[in-house]
Motif scaffolding. Structure first.
Motif, short mmCIF file in Angstrom:
data_model
loop_
_atom_site.label_atom_id
_atom_site.label_comp_id
_atom_site.label_asym_id
_atom_site.label_seq_id
_atom_site.Cartn_x
_atom_site.Cartn_y
_atom_site.Cartn_z
N SER A 29 0.72 -1.19 -0.12
CA SER A 29 -0.03 -0.13 -0.02
C SER A 29 0.83 1.12 -0.08
O SER A 29 1.85 1.50 0.63
N THR A 36 5.01 1.41 5.43
CA THR A 36 4.76 0.27 4.43
C THR A 36 6.28 0.19 3.55
O THR A 36 6.29 -0.97 3.37
N SER A 65 -4.69 0.30 1.47
CA SER A 65 -4.93 -1.14 1.98
C SER A 65 -6.24 -1.66 1.38
O SER A 65 -6.33 -2.71 1.33
N GLY A 88 0.36 -3.26 4.49
CA GLY A 88 -0.43 -1.99 4.51
C GLY A 88 -0.20 -1.59 6.14
O GLY A 88 0.18 -2.31 6.88
N VAL A 124 -0.53 -6.55 7.43
CA VAL A 124 -1.41 -5.07 7.41
C VAL A 124 -1.51 -4.68 9.00
O VAL A 124 -2.14 -5.27 9.94
#
Length: 158
Positions: A29, A36, A65, A88, A124
């Protein structure tokens, strides 16, 4: 998961497989890119440490994301890709937007892995603030990019 008792970058050496011929796609992302980029660097370092060849690691960026699942799907459908790592960072805000994005991303990434029967890893971060993100992207709690890469490696050895 990072807690005060566990660092993200600590893991057992069990179920480590030969990945010298495996191909990895990493979807990153662009939103919260300071975070990131660190996650990406951690993932690549771990893949290389365990035997992946640099030419077998492919990076694709997506705007945020929310777009990770579709980016992952486009890559997972390629026969030559053995595993996809999604990276992300969604930082809690003042609205429920955070909840909707995190839920959609988690479900989407899960569905892609199940649909293509290959590891599609959720890397993430969902912190409450920027400092918590930094702590989990190479700071005091390790690097979730590391964790995502080792998860992909271990799943390939399943």
């Amino acid at each position: 998961m990072a807690t005060t008792l566990k660092n993200l970058s600590q893991h057992t050496q069990s179920n480590i497989t030969d990945i010298s011929q495996k191909k990895f796609a990493i979807v990153v992302s662009e939103w919260n890119d300071e975070i990131t980029e660190s996650l990406y660097n951690g993932a690549v370092e771990t893949l290389l440490k365990y035997g992946a060849k640099k030419e077998n690691i492919f990076r694709k960026n997506v705007p945020g994301s929310f777009e990770l699942p579709l980016g992952a799907q486009w890559l997972a459908k390629l026969d030559e890709i053995d595993a996809v790592i999604c990276l992300g960072c969604v930082i809690q805000g003042e609205t429920r937007h955070f909840d909707f994005i995190c839920d959609a991303v988690a479900h989407g990434i899960t569905e892609v892995g199940l649909k293509y029967d290959k590891p599609v890893v959720f890397g993430v971060l969902t912190p409450n603030n920027q400092q918590q993100a930094l702590d989990r992207a190479g700071g005091q709690h390790g690097n979730k990019g590391d964790e995502a890469a080792i998860t992909a490696i271990k799943m390939l050895g399943f």
